[in-house]
Write an enzyme that holds these catalytic residues in place. Structure first.
Site, PDB file in Angstrom:
ATOM      1  N   TRP A 227      31.277  46.017  43.813  1.00 43.56           N
ATOM      2  CA  TRP A 227      32.596  45.720  43.253  1.00 43.56           C
ATOM      3  C   TRP A 227      33.308  46.963  42.719  1.00 43.56           C
ATOM      4  O   TRP A 227      34.491  46.903  42.414  1.00 43.56           O
ATOM      5  CB  TRP A 227      32.453  44.686  42.138  1.00 43.56           C
ATOM      6  CG  TRP A 227      32.630  43.293  42.637  1.00 43.56           C
ATOM      7  CD1 TRP A 227      31.958  42.713  43.665  1.00 43.56           C
ATOM      8  CD2 TRP A 227      33.543  42.310  42.126  1.00 43.56           C
ATOM      9  NE1 TRP A 227      32.396  41.422  43.826  1.00 43.56           N
ATOM     10  CE2 TRP A 227      33.353  41.139  42.890  1.00 43.56           C
ATOM     11  CE3 TRP A 227      34.472  42.287  41.097  1.00 43.56           C
ATOM     12  CZ2 TRP A 227      34.079  39.962  42.672  1.00 43.56           C
ATOM     13  CZ3 TRP A 227      35.182  41.115  40.874  1.00 43.56           C
ATOM     14  CH2 TRP A 227      34.994  39.982  41.656  1.00 43.56           C
TER      15      TRP A 227
ATOM     16  N   TYR B 268      27.874  48.354  49.615  1.00 39.99           N
ATOM     17  CA  TYR B 268      28.428  47.123  49.036  1.00 39.99           C
ATOM     18  C   TYR B 268      28.532  47.202  47.517  1.00 39.99           C
ATOM     19  O   TYR B 268      27.644  47.725  46.847  1.00 39.99           O
ATOM     20  CB  TYR B 268      27.538  45.925  49.408  1.00 39.99           C
ATOM     21  CG  TYR B 268      28.076  44.637  48.855  1.00 39.99           C
ATOM     22  CD1 TYR B 268      29.105  43.975  49.502  1.00 39.99           C
ATOM     23  CD2 TYR B 268      27.601  44.113  47.654  1.00 39.99           C
ATOM     24  CE1 TYR B 268      29.640  42.809  48.985  1.00 39.99           C
ATOM     25  CE2 TYR B 268      28.130  42.942  47.129  1.00 39.99           C
ATOM     26  CZ  TYR B 268      29.148  42.293  47.792  1.00 39.99           C
ATOM     27  OH  TYR B 268      29.685  41.141  47.271  1.00 39.99           O
TER      28      TYR B 268
HETATM   29  N1  LIG Z   1      20.020  36.849  41.706  1.00 42.03           N
HETATM   30  C1  LIG Z   1      21.305  37.002  42.020  1.00 42.03           C
HETATM   31  N2  LIG Z   1      21.732  38.186  42.472  1.00 42.03           N
HETATM   32  C2  LIG Z   1      23.021  38.356  42.769  1.00 42.03           C
HETATM   33  C3  LIG Z   1      23.954  37.305  42.609  1.00 42.03           C
HETATM   34  C4  LIG Z   1      23.474  36.057  42.142  1.00 42.03           C
HETATM   35  O1  LIG Z   1      24.238  35.072  42.015  1.00 42.03           O
HETATM   36  N3  LIG Z   1      22.144  35.956  41.832  1.00 42.03           N
HETATM   37  N4  LIG Z   1      25.273  37.517  42.925  1.00 42.03           N
HETATM   38  C5  LIG Z   1      25.552  38.519  43.937  1.00 42.03           C
HETATM   39  C6  LIG Z   1      26.988  38.797  44.028  1.00 42.03           C
HETATM   40  S1  LIG Z   1      27.991  37.442  44.349  1.00 42.03           S
HETATM   41  C7  LIG Z   1      27.506  40.041  43.961  1.00 42.03           C
HETATM   42  S2  LIG Z   1      29.166  40.269  44.323  1.00 42.03           S
HETATM   43  C8  LIG Z   1      26.657  41.208  43.663  1.00 42.03           C
HETATM   44  C9  LIG Z   1      27.363  42.242  42.784  1.00 42.03           C
HETATM   45  O2  LIG Z   1      26.725  43.466  42.898  1.00 42.03           O
HETATM   46  P1  LIG Z   1      27.495  44.861  42.682  1.00 42.03           P
HETATM   47  O3  LIG Z   1      28.930  44.709  43.033  1.00 42.03           O
HETATM   48  O4  LIG Z   1      26.725  45.921  43.355  1.00 42.03           O
HETATM   49  O5  LIG Z   1      27.367  45.017  41.104  1.00 42.03           O
HETATM   50  P2  LIG Z   1      28.193  45.933  40.096  1.00 42.03           P
HETATM   51  O6  LIG Z   1      27.395  45.953  38.835  1.00 42.03           O
HETATM   52  O7  LIG Z   1      29.589  45.438  39.980  1.00 42.03           O
HETATM   53  O8  LIG Z   1      28.135  47.355  40.794  1.00 42.03           O
HETATM   54  C10 LIG Z   1      29.207  48.208  40.843  1.00 42.03           C
HETATM   55  C11 LIG Z   1      28.716  49.608  40.535  1.00 42.03           C
HETATM   56  O9  LIG Z   1      29.797  50.513  40.773  1.00 42.03           O
HETATM   57  C12 LIG Z   1      29.859  51.438  39.687  1.00 42.03           C
HETATM   58  N5  LIG Z   1      31.258  51.924  39.603  1.00 42.03           N
HETATM   59  C13 LIG Z   1      32.291  51.405  38.884  1.00 42.03           C
HETATM   60  N6  LIG Z   1      33.405  52.121  39.083  1.00 42.03           N
HETATM   61  C14 LIG Z   1      33.091  53.107  39.950  1.00 42.03           C
HETATM   62  C15 LIG Z   1      33.843  54.189  40.548  1.00 42.03           C
HETATM   63  O10 LIG Z   1      35.030  54.329  40.338  1.00 42.03           O
HETATM   64  N7  LIG Z   1      33.165  54.999  41.403  1.00 42.03           N
HETATM   65  C16 LIG Z   1      31.849  54.857  41.666  1.00 42.03           C
HETATM   66  N8  LIG Z   1      31.287  55.709  42.503  1.00 42.03           N
HETATM   67  N9  LIG Z   1      31.118  53.861  41.106  1.00 42.03           N
HETATM   68  C17 LIG Z   1      31.734  53.001  40.277  1.00 42.03           C
HETATM   69  C18 LIG Z   1      29.411  50.648  38.495  1.00 42.03           C
HETATM   70  O11 LIG Z   1      28.976  51.511  37.446  1.00 42.03           O
HETATM   71  C19 LIG Z   1      28.307  49.779  39.092  1.00 42.03           C
HETATM   72  O12 LIG Z   1      27.061  50.403  39.007  1.00 42.03           O
HETATM   73  O13 LIG Z   1      25.445  40.784  43.045  1.00 42.03           O
HETATM   74  C20 LIG Z   1      24.762  39.805  43.812  1.00 42.03           C
HETATM   75  N10 LIG Z   1      23.446  39.578  43.238  1.00 42.03           N
HETATM   76  N1  LIG Z   2      31.928  36.804  33.918  1.00 41.76           N
HETATM   77  C1  LIG Z   2      31.687  37.011  35.213  1.00 41.76           C
HETATM   78  N2  LIG Z   2      32.374  36.330  36.154  1.00 41.76           N
HETATM   79  C2  LIG Z   2      32.105  36.533  37.472  1.00 41.76           C
HETATM   80  C3  LIG Z   2      31.156  37.492  37.906  1.00 41.76           C
HETATM   81  C4  LIG Z   2      30.428  38.190  36.890  1.00 41.76           C
HETATM   82  O1  LIG Z   2      29.541  39.014  37.180  1.00 41.76           O
HETATM   83  N3  LIG Z   2      30.709  37.929  35.578  1.00 41.76           N
HETATM   84  N4  LIG Z   2      30.947  37.701  39.253  1.00 41.76           N
HETATM   85  C5  LIG Z   2      31.981  37.264  40.192  1.00 41.76           C
HETATM   86  C6  LIG Z   2      31.477  37.166  41.556  1.00 41.76           C
HETATM   87  S1  LIG Z   2      31.167  38.603  42.401  1.00 41.76           S
HETATM   88  C7  LIG Z   2      31.292  35.989  42.203  1.00 41.76           C
HETATM   89  S2  LIG Z   2      30.798  35.984  43.832  1.00 41.76           S
HETATM   90  C8  LIG Z   2      31.529  34.703  41.529  1.00 41.76           C
HETATM   91  C9  LIG Z   2      30.363  33.745  41.798  1.00 41.76           C
HETATM   92  O2  LIG Z   2      30.700  32.453  41.528  1.00 41.76           O
HETATM   93  P1  LIG Z   2      29.585  31.304  41.788  1.00 41.76           P
HETATM   94  O3  LIG Z   2      28.780  31.647  42.956  1.00 41.76           O
HETATM   95  O4  LIG Z   2      30.280  30.001  41.791  1.00 41.76           O
HETATM   96  O5  LIG Z   2      28.761  31.405  40.441  1.00 41.76           O
HETATM   97  P2  LIG Z   2      27.266  31.487  39.910  1.00 41.76           P
HETATM   98  O6  LIG Z   2      27.448  31.963  38.511  1.00 41.76           O
HETATM   99  O7  LIG Z   2      26.350  32.206  40.801  1.00 41.76           O
HETATM  100  O8  LIG Z   2      26.770  29.985  39.897  1.00 41.76           O
HETATM  101  C10 LIG Z   2      27.480  28.945  39.234  1.00 41.76           C
HETATM  102  C11 LIG Z   2      26.529  27.808  38.907  1.00 41.76           C
HETATM  103  O9  LIG Z   2      26.018  27.198  40.088  1.00 41.76           O
HETATM  104  C12 LIG Z   2      24.910  26.411  39.693  1.00 41.76           C
HETATM  105  N5  LIG Z   2      23.997  26.250  40.814  1.00 41.76           N
HETATM  106  C13 LIG Z   2      23.029  27.073  41.258  1.00 41.76           C
HETATM  107  N6  LIG Z   2      22.385  26.550  42.316  1.00 41.76           N
HETATM  108  C14 LIG Z   2      22.967  25.355  42.558  1.00 41.76           C
HETATM  109  C15 LIG Z   2      22.759  24.315  43.520  1.00 41.76           C
HETATM  110  O10 LIG Z   2      21.897  24.386  44.394  1.00 41.76           O
HETATM  111  N7  LIG Z   2      23.577  23.240  43.449  1.00 41.76           N
HETATM  112  C16 LIG Z   2      24.537  23.103  42.501  1.00 41.76           C
HETATM  113  N8  LIG Z   2      25.296  22.005  42.529  1.00 41.76           N
HETATM  114  N9  LIG Z   2      24.745  24.053  41.582  1.00 41.76           N
HETATM  115  C17 LIG Z   2      23.989  25.157  41.608  1.00 41.76           C
HETATM  116  C18 LIG Z   2      24.254  27.148  38.536  1.00 41.76           C
HETATM  117  O11 LIG Z   2      24.006  26.256  37.462  1.00 41.76           O
HETATM  118  C19 LIG Z   2      25.281  28.224  38.190  1.00 41.76           C
HETATM  119  O12 LIG Z   2      25.508  28.320  36.788  1.00 41.76           O
HETATM  120  O13 LIG Z   2      31.650  34.885  40.138  1.00 41.76           O
HETATM  121  C20 LIG Z   2      32.573  35.918  39.801  1.00 41.76           C
HETATM  122  N10 LIG Z   2      32.818  35.833  38.384  1.00 41.76           N
HETATM  123 MO   LIG Z   3      30.199  38.191  44.330  1.00 41.80          MO
END
Ligand SMILES: Nc1nc2c(c(=O)[nH]1)N[C@H]1C(S)=C(S)[C@@H](COP(=O)(O)OP(=O)(O)OC[C@H]3O[C@@H](n4cnc5c(=O)[nH]c(N)nc54)[C@H](O)[C@@H]3O)O[C@H]1N2
Ligand SMILES: Nc1nc2c(c(=O)[nH]1)N[C@H]1C(S)=C(S)[C@@H](COP(=O)(O)OP(=O)(O)OC[C@H]3O[C@@H](n4cnc5c(=O)[nH]c(N)nc54)[C@H](O)[C@@H]3O)O[C@H]1N2
Ligand SMILES: [Mo]
Length: 748
Positions: free
Chosen positions: A109, A107
Site C-alpha cells: 500500500w 506489492y
Molecule cells: N493474515 C492476514 N494477512 C493479510 C491480510 C489478512 O486479512 N490476514 N490482509 C492482506 C491485505 S488485504 C493486504 S492489502 C496486505 C497489506 O500489506 P502491505 O501493503 O505490504 O502492508 P503495509 O504495512 O501497508 O506496507 C507498506 C510498506 O510501505 C512502506 N512505505 C510507506 N510509504 C512509503 C514510501 O513512500 N516509500 C517506500 N519505499 N515505502 C513506503 C511502509 O513503511 C510499509 O512498510 O496484507 C495482507 N495480509
Molecule cells: N483500519 C484499517 N482498515 C483497513 C485496513 C487496515 O489495515 N486497517 N486494510 C484495508 C485493506 S487493504 C483491505 S483489503 C480491507 C479488507 O477488508 P475485509 O477483507 O472485509 O476485512 P477483514 O478485516 O479482513 O475481515 C472482516 C471480518 O470478516 C470476518 N470473517 C473472517 N472470515 C470469515 C468467513 O469465513 N465468513 C464470514 N462471514 N466472515 C468472516 C472476520 O470476523 C473479520 O473481522 O480493509 C481495509 N481497511
Molecule cells: Mo488489502
C-alpha cells in the site's frame, strides 16, 4: 506555529509544525468521524526505527548467498556507494539471467500521494531498464478478481467500486440488508489514497434507525458497528449457508424465474446440484445447519424474508481471503439472481461495502493523476500471493485461471512500498524462501521486518517529507501535500533514488523525462484537469490548489447515486454483460472447461482443509481469523504503537467459554500455535465472538525468540500459505486452525 493540511490512507489531518518539527496532528474539519490513527504520525516519523542511512547487510558483503538474512546486521554506507552497488547488481543480474530474473512485483500500500506512490515509481523504473517479473491481483481481492469476470463479465474492482447501490439508494429502498462478513466501520476508516469524510457508520446508524432489517453473518458480531441480527456461522461455511437459502427459494416457489430466464444462463445446470440430484445431497437448511451451526429454521425464515422484501446481499472481501474463496463470491451472485432483484434500486448484491472508506459513496468517477509506468518487456507475472512457491520452485508448473504456467527463476528481489513480512502467510516458510535469491533491495522509511531481511536497504522519505498531490477513488477531495518537514536522517524520495539509479544505468532521461518533482506534479495535475474538464468537471489550477491546500470537487452527492445493472435488467440484449453469454453466468462453460476439481462450472460447497468442521480441528480446535487492525493500516505506524505500555503482544479476542476451558483469563499473555508456528498474544474476552473462533488483527512486526515464537503477535506465523484454488491462487489467510495455551514465561 503553522497548521498545514496533510493526507494519508486513513484520511486528512491538520499538522502542527514547530521549528521545523512535526509535533501533533488534529482532525480535518470536514470529517465527521475522524480516525484516531493520524495521532501516531509524529511519534512514528521520528521513531528510532527510522532507517537513517543506506545500509548493506554484512553477510551479503561477505558473499553468504542469503543465508544470514534476518540474522546478521547491516553496515551503513554513503549514498553514492549504495547506489553504485544497487545499479551494479541490477545490471549484473539482467545481463547474466535476463530481466525476468528481477522480481519487481513489490506489492503493498505504500503511502498516500499520487506522484510519490512507491509502486508506480518502482515499476516505471524497472520498465526503463528492460522490465521485471510482475505480480497479478492483490492480497485484498485476488480470488474475487479471478472469478467475477467469468460470472459478471467485469473486473472485480469495477464491480466493487462502480456497480453497487449507493448508500443513499439503500437508505431509500432497502428493507433487508444481509451482510456476509458484516460492514466494517474500522476498515472503512482507510482508503487507498485517502478517505476524507468518514460516513459509513453514519449510514448504518441511519439504516438501523429507519427500521431496516440488518443481518450480520460471520464469526464476530462487531463486524457491523450497529445492532443487527447476528448469525454466527462458522468461518468458511458461508457458501453452504447461501446454498441453503437458495434451496428454500427453490423448494418454496420463491425463485424469480423470469429474471433467471432473461438475465442469466445455466440455472438448469446448477439446480440438480442444489437439489442433490447430481451428488445425492440436497442443500437443505438442515444440511447447512450441520456445516454452519446456524439453525435450519433461522435459514428458512431469512430466505422467505429475502424473497418478500427489497433485499441487498453484501459480501465482505474477507470471505474470499480463504480456501475456496471464489465460491462465496460466485454463490452470492447466484442467490441474488434467484431473488431477481439485481437492477432494482436497493436490491441485488454488493461486494465490499465497508472494506474501505469510499465504497458505496455516490460519486462521479474521474481518471488520472497516476504516474505513467511505461511498458514491461517481460511478460512473466505470478499470482501475487504465490511468492514463496515461486522462490522455492523455479521452473515449477502451476495452474492459474485456465492457464498452465511455470515459475520464473528469480535472482534479485526489488521492493519499494510494501511489507511482505507483514502481508504474506506462513512467515516461517517465507523466511526460508526469502533466502533463495542472490540479492534483495528494499526502500523503506523504517526498519521493518522486511528491511531487516534485505541485503541493501535504502532509506525512503515518508509522505510528510515531500511535496505531492493527494486524491483517492471514491473521495471528492483534492489535496496539495506540502512537505510538512525536511527529510529525516539521510532519507531520499523514491523518485530521487530511482533517478540516481537510472543515471547510473544510462536511462536517466527515459526515467525522468527531464522533469523534477515540481514539473511532474504540474504535468500530472494538468492532465487530470483536462480529463476532468472532458467529463464536465471544472478543477481549479495548481496554484489555487497550492494556496487552498484542500479542495472539494463537485462530484459527490445524491445526484451521482448508482443503481447498478438497470440497463442490463431492462434489456439484456441491448446492454449485455461482458461474459460469453452476455448474461450473469450461474454456470460458466469457460470455468467448466478448465477442468479444475476445486472450481467446477457452477458454485459448490467444498470443505476447506482447515475449518471447525474438519478432521484438523481435533488437533487445533480454534479457528483463527486475522482481520485488518483497527488502530492502524496494516503494519504502518506500528513502531510507535508498539511503544505504548502493554500494547504488545497484540490483543487476541476469545469467547469466555473457550478461555475458561483453558484456564485463561483476560489480560493473560498466551501462546497461539499450530504446526506452522507460534506467537504470543494478549488475551481479551468477548461474548461478541462465536465460541471456537479467535481473532487476532494483522500488523505487528514479526520478531521471534530463539525457538521461533513470534513475540509481538503477528498472526501470519500461523496462517496457511496455499492458494484459494487454481482459479484465483489468492491468499487464504482466514482458513487457519490453532490452539491457545498459557505462556509459562511472560518475561518480555
Ligand atoms: N493474515 C492476514 N494477512 C493479510 C491480510 C489478512 O486479512 N490476514 N490482509 C492482506 C491485505 S488485504 C493486504 S492489502 C496486505 C497489506 O500489506 P502491505 O501493503 O505490504 O502492508 P503495509 O504495512 O501497508 O506496507 C507498506 C510498506 O510501505 C512502506 N512505505 C510507506 N510509504 C512509503 C514510501 O513512500 N516509500 C517506500 N519505499 N515505502 C513506503 C511502509 O513503511 C510499509 O512498510 O496484507 C495482507 N495480509
Ligand atoms: N483500519 C484499517 N482498515 C483497513 C485496513 C487496515 O489495515 N486497517 N486494510 C484495508 C485493506 S487493504 C483491505 S483489503 C480491507 C479488507 O477488508 P475485509 O477483507 O472485509 O476485512 P477483514 O478485516 O479482513 O475481515 C472482516 C471480518 O470478516 C470476518 N470473517 C473472517 N472470515 C470469515 C468467513 O469465513 N465468513 C464470514 N462471514 N466472515 C468472516 C472476520 O470476523 C473479520 O473481522 O480493509 C481495509 N481497511
Ligand atoms: Mo488489502
Amino acid at each position: 506555529m503553522n497548521e498545514r493540511v496533510g493526507t494519508s490512507h486513513w484520511g486528512a489531518f491538520r499538522a502542527r509544525v514547530e521549528d521545523g518539527r512535526l509535533v501533533a496532528t488534529r482532525p480535518f474539519e470536514a470529517d465527521p468521524n475522524p480516525p484516531g490513527i493520524a495521532e501516531m504520525i509524529p511519534a512514528a516519523v521520528y521513531h528510532r526505527d527510522r532507517v537513517a542511512r543506506p545500509a548493506v547487510r554484512r553477510g551479503w558483503l561477505d558473499g553468504d548467498g542469503g543465508a544470514g538474512r534476518g540474522l546478521d546486521g547491516h553496515v551503513e554506507v554513503p549514498w553514492d556507494e549504495a547506489l553504485d552497488i544497487v545499479a551494479g547488481e541490477l545490471d549484473r543480474v539482467r545481463r547474466a539471467h535476463g530481466n525476468e530474473a528481477i522480481f519487481g512485483g513489490s506489492y503493498g500500500w505504500a503511502s498516500a500521494g499520487r506522484f510519490h506512490h512507491a509502486l508506480s515509481q518502482v515499476h516505471r523504473f524497472l520498465n526503463c531498464i528492460g522490465g521485471y517479473t510482475a505480480s497479478l491481483g492483490s492480497y485484498s481481492t485476488a480470488a474475487a478478481q479471478a472469478i467475477t469476470p467469468h460470472v459478471f463479465g467485469m473486473h472485480f474492482l469495477k464491480l466493487t467500486w462502480g456497480n453497487l447501490n449507493s448508500w443513499e439508494t439503500i437508505a431509500e429502498h432497502t428493507e433487508t440488508l444481509v451482510m456476509f462478513g458484516g460492514i466494517s466501520a474500522k476498515n472503512a476508516q482507510v482508503g487507498l489514497g485517502g478517505a476524507t469524510r468518514h460516513q459509513t457508520v453514519d449510514w448504518l446508524r441511519r439504516f438501523a434507525a429507519d427500521g431496516m432489517r440488518l443481518v450480520t453473518v460471520g464469526p464476530q458480531r462487531a463486524d457491523t458497528p450497529v445492532a443487527s441480527d447476528w448469525l454466527p456461522a462458522r468461518p468458511g461455511s458461508d457458501t453452504a449457508l447461501m446454498l441453503a437459502l437458495a434451496h428454500v427459494l427453490e423448494s418454496e416457489g420463491l425463485v424469480d424465474r423470469d429474471f433467471l430466464a432473461r438475465c442469466t444462463v445455466g440455472y438448469e445446470r446448477f439446480r440438480p446440484y442444489l437439489l442433490g440430484e447430481s451428488d445425492g445431497q440436497p442443500k437443505t437448511p438442515e444440511w447447512a445447519a450441520e456445516i454452519s451451526e446456524i439453525p435450519a429454521d433461522t435459514i428458512r425464515e431469512l430466505a422467505r424474508r429475502m424473497a418478500t422484501t427489497r433485499t441487498i446481499l453484501t459480501v465482505s472481501w474477507s470471505l474470499q481471503r480463504a480456501e475456496n474463496g471464489e465460491q462465496p463470491i460466485w454463490m452470492a451472485a447466484v442467490l441474488a439472481a434467484m431473488l431477481g432483484q439485481i437492477g432494482l434500486p436497493g436490491g441485488g448484491i454488493g461486494y465490499g461495502y465497508g472494506a474501505t472508506g469510499g465504497i458505496g459513496n455516490a460519486m462521479k468517477r474521474l481518471q488520472g493523476l497516476a504516474l505513467p509506468q511505461g511498458e514491461n518487456q517481460v511478460r512473466t507475472a505470478i499470482p501475487v500471493a504465490r511468492i514463496a512457491d515461486m522462490l522455492f520452485d523455479p521452473g515449477g508448473a502451476y495452474q492459474f485461471n485456465g492457464r498452465d504456467l511455470t515459475y520464473p527463476d528469480i535472482r534479485l528481489i526489488y521492493w519499494a512500498g510494501g511489507n511482505p513480512f507483514h502481508h504474506h502467510q506462513d512467515l516461517n516458510r517465507l523466511k526460508q524462501a526469502w533466502r533463495v535469491p542472490e540479492t534483495i533491495v528494499v526502500h523503506e522509511p523504517w526498519w521493518t521486518t522486511t528491511a531487516r531481511h534485505a541485503d541493501i536497504v535504502l532509506p525512503a522519505t515518508t509522505t510528510h517529507e515531500r511535496e505531492d498531490i493527494g486524491r483517492a477513488n471514491g473521495d471528492p477531495f483534492l489535496f496539495h501535500m506540502a512537505p510538512l518537514i525536511a527529510p529525516v536522517g539521510e532519507a531520499r524520495d523514491d523518485y530521487a533514488i530511482f533517478s540516481g539509479l537510472a543515471d547510473r544505468l544510462a536511462v536517466g532521461e527515459t526515467f525522468t523525462e527531464g522533469r523534477d518533482v515540481e514539473d511532474w506534479l504540474r504535468h500530472l495535475y494538468d492532465r487530470f484537469r483536462q480529463g476532468a474538464a472532458g467529463e464536465g468537471v471544472e478543477v481549479p489550477d495548481f496554484e489555487t490548489l497550492k494556496v487552498e491546500g484542500a479542495i472539494e470537487l463537485p462530484i459527490s452527492g445524491p445526484d451521482h447515486a448508482v443503481v447498478p445493472f438497470t440497463a442490463f435488467r431492462a434489456d439484456p440484449d441491448a446492454a449485455p454483460l461482458g461474459t460469453p453469454s452476455g448474461r450473469i453466468e450461474i454456470f460458466s462453460e469457460t470455468v467448466a472447461g478448465f477442468g479444475y476439481e476445486d472450481c467446477p462450472g457452477h458454485p459448490v460447497w467444498r470443505a476447506p482443509v482447515e475449518w471447525l468442521g474438519g478432521a484438523a480441528a481435533a488437533t487445533y480446535p480454534l479457528h483463527l481469523v486475522s482481520p485488518q487492525p483497527a488502530d492502524k493500516l496494516h503494519s504502518q505506524l506500528e513502531c510507535a504503537l508498539a511503544d505504548v505500555p502493554e500494547a504488545r503482544p497484540v490483543r487476541m479476542v476469545m469467547h469466555p467459554g473457550d478461555a475458561a476451558a483453558r484456564g485463561l483469563a483476560s489480560g493473560d499473555i498466551v501462546r497461539v500455535f499450530n504446526d506452522r508456528g507460534a506467537c504470543r498474544a494478549r488475551l481479551a474476552m468477548s461474548e461478541d465472538i462465536r465460541p471456537g473462533v479467535v481473532a487476532m488483527p494483522t500488523g505487528a512486526w514479526h520478531d521471534a525468540d530463539d525457538d521461533g515464537t513470534d513475540l509481538n503477535g503477528n498472526p501470519n506465523v500461523l496462517t496457511r500459505d496455499v492458494g484459494t484454488s487454481r482459479i484465483g491462487q489468492g491468499p487464504s489467510a482466514h482458513s487457519t486452525l490453532v490452539e491457545v495455551a498459557a505462556l509459562e514465561d511472560t518475561s518480555p
